[in-house]
Design a protein around this motif. Structure first.
Motif, PDB file in Angstrom:
ATOM      1  N   LYS A   1      59.892  71.801  39.966  1.00 53.44           N
ATOM      2  CA  LYS A   1      58.813  71.473  40.908  1.00 53.44           C
ATOM      3  C   LYS A   1      57.888  70.471  40.240  1.00 53.44           C
ATOM      4  CE  LYS A   1      55.161  72.823  42.840  1.00 53.44           C
ATOM      5  NZ  LYS A   1      53.954  73.332  42.565  1.00 53.44           N
ATOM      6  N   ASP A   2      58.348  69.221  40.214  1.00 52.24           N
ATOM      7  CA  ASP A   2      57.595  68.156  39.548  1.00 52.24           C
ATOM      8  C   ASP A   2      56.350  67.762  40.331  1.00 52.24           C
ATOM      9  OD1 ASP A   2      59.509  68.052  37.566  1.00 52.24           O
ATOM     10  OD2 ASP A   2      60.614  66.397  38.481  1.00 52.24           O
ATOM     11  N   TYR A   3      56.433  67.854  41.647  1.00 53.25           N
ATOM     12  CA  TYR A   3      55.332  67.378  42.488  1.00 53.25           C
ATOM     13  C   TYR A   3      54.162  68.350  42.412  1.00 53.25           C
ATOM     14  CZ  TYR A   3      52.836  65.275  46.374  1.00 53.25           C
ATOM     15  OH  TYR A   3      51.884  64.645  47.141  1.00 53.25           O
ATOM     16  N   ARG A   4      53.051  67.891  41.814  1.00 57.85           N
ATOM     17  CA  ARG A   4      51.884  68.747  41.642  1.00 57.85           C
ATOM     18  C   ARG A   4      50.652  67.870  41.406  1.00 57.85           C
ATOM     19  NH1 ARG A   4      52.698  72.760  38.170  1.00 57.85           N
ATOM     20  NH2 ARG A   4      54.946  72.682  38.401  1.00 57.85           N
TER      21      ARG A   4
ATOM     22  N   ILE B   1      68.994  79.044  54.928  1.00 57.20           N
ATOM     23  CA  ILE B   1      68.345  79.613  53.756  1.00 57.20           C
ATOM     24  C   ILE B   1      68.531  81.126  53.772  1.00 57.20           C
ATOM     25  CG2 ILE B   1      66.216  79.788  52.427  1.00 57.20           C
ATOM     26  CD1 ILE B   1      67.239  76.905  52.862  1.00 57.20           C
ATOM     27  N   ILE B   2      69.119  81.673  52.721  1.00 58.00           N
ATOM     28  CA  ILE B   2      69.326  83.124  52.629  1.00 58.00           C
ATOM     29  C   ILE B   2      68.191  83.770  51.855  1.00 58.00           C
ATOM     30  CG2 ILE B   2      70.853  84.951  51.797  1.00 58.00           C
ATOM     31  CD1 ILE B   2      73.181  83.019  52.151  1.00 58.00           C
ATOM     32  N   THR B   3      67.931  83.282  50.661  1.00 56.96           N
ATOM     33  CA  THR B   3      66.828  83.805  49.852  1.00 56.96           C
ATOM     34  C   THR B   3      66.381  82.733  48.875  1.00 56.96           C
ATOM     35  OG1 THR B   3      66.096  85.675  48.477  1.00 56.96           O
ATOM     36  CG2 THR B   3      68.284  84.787  48.042  1.00 56.96           C
ATOM     37  N   ASP B   4      65.154  82.864  48.399  1.00 55.09           N
ATOM     38  CA  ASP B   4      64.644  81.865  47.472  1.00 55.09           C
ATOM     39  C   ASP B   4      63.601  82.489  46.566  1.00 55.09           C
ATOM     40  OD1 ASP B   4      62.605  82.240  49.274  1.00 55.09           O
ATOM     41  OD2 ASP B   4      62.178  80.116  49.583  1.00 55.09           O
ATOM     42  N   LYS B   5      63.224  81.759  45.533  1.00 51.12           N
ATOM     43  CA  LYS B   5      62.181  82.211  44.625  1.00 51.12           C
ATOM     44  C   LYS B   5      61.568  81.026  43.908  1.00 51.12           C
ATOM     45  CE  LYS B   5      62.735  83.781  40.544  1.00 51.12           C
ATOM     46  NZ  LYS B   5      63.038  84.524  39.296  1.00 51.12           N
ATOM     47  N   VAL B   6      60.310  81.177  43.516  1.00 52.41           N
ATOM     48  CA  VAL B   6      59.670  80.208  42.639  1.00 52.41           C
ATOM     49  C   VAL B   6      59.483  80.873  41.280  1.00 52.41           C
ATOM     50  CG1 VAL B   6      58.511  78.900  44.446  1.00 52.41           C
ATOM     51  CG2 VAL B   6      57.379  80.909  43.455  1.00 52.41           C
ATOM     52  N   SER B   7      59.466  80.079  40.228  1.00 48.57           N
ATOM     53  CA  SER B   7      59.329  80.640  38.883  1.00 48.57           C
ATOM     54  C   SER B   7      58.498  79.712  38.010  1.00 48.57           C
ATOM     55  CB  SER B   7      60.699  80.885  38.250  1.00 48.57           C
ATOM     56  OG  SER B   7      61.475  79.700  38.246  1.00 48.57           O
ATOM     57  N   MET B   8      57.806  80.307  37.073  1.00 51.95           N
ATOM     58  CA  MET B   8      57.013  79.557  36.104  1.00 51.95           C
ATOM     59  C   MET B   8      57.739  79.505  34.764  1.00 51.95           C
ATOM     60  SD  MET B   8      53.014  80.608  36.606  1.00 51.95           S
ATOM     61  CE  MET B   8      53.283  82.248  35.925  1.00 51.95           C
ATOM     62  N   THR B   9      57.455  78.461  34.006  1.00 50.59           N
ATOM     63  CA  THR B   9      57.975  78.372  32.649  1.00 50.59           C
ATOM     64  C   THR B   9      57.364  79.490  31.808  1.00 50.59           C
ATOM     65  OG1 THR B   9      58.149  75.971  32.856  1.00 50.59           O
ATOM     66  CG2 THR B   9      58.209  76.891  30.628  1.00 50.59           C
ATOM     67  N   THR B  10      58.189  80.230  31.106  1.00 42.88           N
ATOM     68  CA  THR B  10      57.717  81.379  30.339  1.00 42.88           C
ATOM     69  C   THR B  10      57.087  80.940  29.019  1.00 42.88           C
ATOM     70  OG1 THR B  10      59.796  81.673  29.145  1.00 42.88           O
ATOM     71  CG2 THR B  10      59.589  82.781  31.293  1.00 42.88           C
TER      72      THR B  10
ATOM     73  N   LEU C   1      49.664  84.323  31.895  1.00 40.41           N
ATOM     74  CA  LEU C   1      49.248  85.580  32.511  1.00 40.41           C
ATOM     75  C   LEU C   1      48.230  85.365  33.622  1.00 40.41           C
ATOM     76  CD1 LEU C   1      48.991  87.862  29.348  1.00 40.41           C
ATOM     77  CD2 LEU C   1      50.690  88.013  31.188  1.00 40.41           C
ATOM     78  N   ILE C   2      47.316  84.423  33.428  1.00 39.79           N
ATOM     79  CA  ILE C   2      46.314  84.137  34.457  1.00 39.79           C
ATOM     80  C   ILE C   2      46.987  83.596  35.721  1.00 39.79           C
ATOM     81  CG2 ILE C   2      44.408  82.596  35.059  1.00 39.79           C
ATOM     82  CD1 ILE C   2      43.493  82.863  32.106  1.00 39.79           C
ATOM     83  N   LYS C   3      47.893  82.628  35.542  1.00 36.31           N
ATOM     84  CA  LYS C   3      48.586  82.058  36.697  1.00 36.31           C
ATOM     85  C   LYS C   3      49.443  83.097  37.402  1.00 36.31           C
ATOM     86  CE  LYS C   3      48.783  77.224  35.190  1.00 36.31           C
ATOM     87  NZ  LYS C   3      49.677  76.107  34.801  1.00 36.31           N
ATOM     88  N   LYS C   4      50.125  83.922  36.635  1.00 31.18           N
ATOM     89  CA  LYS C   4      50.975  84.954  37.227  1.00 31.18           C
ATOM     90  C   LYS C   4      50.137  85.966  38.009  1.00 31.18           C
ATOM     91  CE  LYS C   4      54.968  87.831  36.063  1.00 31.18           C
ATOM     92  NZ  LYS C   4      55.878  87.013  36.871  1.00 31.18           N
TER      93      LYS C   4
ATOM     94  N   ARG D   1      51.555  80.975  44.278  1.00 27.86           N
ATOM     95  CA  ARG D   1      52.696  81.031  43.351  1.00 27.86           C
ATOM     96  C   ARG D   1      53.455  79.708  43.359  1.00 27.86           C
ATOM     97  NH1 ARG D   1      53.020  86.270  45.520  1.00 27.86           N
ATOM     98  NH2 ARG D   1      54.824  85.805  46.847  1.00 27.86           N
ATOM     99  N   GLU D   2      53.590  79.106  44.548  1.00 27.81           N
ATOM    100  CA  GLU D   2      54.247  77.803  44.631  1.00 27.81           C
ATOM    101  C   GLU D   2      53.449  76.734  43.885  1.00 27.81           C
ATOM    102  OE1 GLU D   2      54.977  76.789  48.678  1.00 27.81           O
ATOM    103  OE2 GLU D   2      56.554  78.304  48.952  1.00 27.81           O
ATOM    104  N   GLN D   3      52.130  76.818  43.974  1.00 27.40           N
ATOM    105  CA  GLN D   3      51.285  75.838  43.284  1.00 27.40           C
ATOM    106  C   GLN D   3      51.496  75.887  41.779  1.00 27.40           C
ATOM    107  OE1 GLN D   3      47.052  76.228  44.080  1.00 27.40           O
ATOM    108  NE2 GLN D   3      46.536  75.194  42.181  1.00 27.40           N
TER     109      GLN D   3
END
Length: 253
Positions: A142-145, A180-189, A218-221, A232-234
């Protein structure tokens, strides 16, 4: 088809350097793939743009499917994939970036992880994926930010010529006849950020820097969990989606 210049640039792209970095990133990409695919049990899986086989390594180790296959534009990548001697790997071969050397409906699932952002003619590739497999799982960064205008050169240097948000990718996929069946967003750990800061960037390791990385994560999560999907998408760094080809193709005029 890829131009000769582009193909030559990728032919020797994968080497035995940066192996630890690629494996670390691949672990989380593979985890995302497995998570969104919980509703299906594919027997035949093809990874398109498989790189050096880092993701396949984990899918093989976790017994994700009895048959794994790979196509890659770089000969150096194919060589490294074959050298892994993966238990479930059946084939690994070169392809031209757009035309898959398989008959219609040859696979139950195609994996396309961190590839679409590099593809010049993305719709052509998506149609080819839909031809060859019932299900397709796609992950993109998700480069667009915020602040993207100041980071364009950074992403172009990585070969990212397309940018997506979850909404824009879903629109692209639906417009090409994918459901679309299912999806998720994730952050770099933090684990990945530690490696990037202290190994890749060679920043001096310190307790304060480690605490800052952990605190930011932790704050973002926490905010994402409290404020919902848009927040979460942001904060997300990647978007993963499982799709299947629709029974009702959408015609583009």
């Amino acid at each position: 088809m890829l131009t000769e210049n582009l193909k030559s640039a990728y032919d020797n792209f994968y080497t035995n350097t940066d192996t630890a970095w690629r494996m670390l990133g691949a672990k989380y990409k593979a985890q995302n793939i497995v998570e969104v695919c919980k509703s299906i049990t594919p027997r035949t899986v093809l990874e398109v743009g498989a790189g050096d086989g880092s993701i396949l390594h984990y899918l093989d180790e976790w017994d994700f499917a009895p048959e794994l296959h790979a196509v890659e534009i770089a000969q150096s990548g194919v060589d490294l994939i074959l050298n892994r001697k993966l238990q479930h790997l059946k084939t690994a071969q070169i392809f031209d970036g757009y035309v898959l050397p398989f008959e219609d409906n040859s696979f139950e699932l195609i994996v396309l992880a961190h590839v679409l952002e590099h593809v010049e003619h993305e719709r052509i590739l998506l149609r080819e994926l839909k031809r060859v497999a019932k299900y397709v799982v796609i992950e993109v960064p998700k480069d667009y930010r915020f602040g993207i205008d100041n980071r364009m050169k950074h992403f172009l240097d990585y070969g990212h010529i397309n940018m997506y948000t979850p909404t824009s990718l879903k629109f692209l996929l639906k417009s090409e006849g994918f459901e679309i069946i299912t999806d998720k967003v994730s952050m770099t750990t933090p684990e990945v950020n530690f490696f990037n800061e202290f190994i890749n960037k060679k920043v001096v390791k310190s307790l304060s820097k480690q605490l800052k990385i952990n605190a930011e994560y932790l704050i973002k999560k926490t905010l994402g969990n409290l404020l919902g999907i848009k927040k979460r998408e942001q904060f997300a760094n990647a978007y993963t989606v499982l799709t299947k080809k629709s029974d009702h193709d959408i015609k583009i005029f």
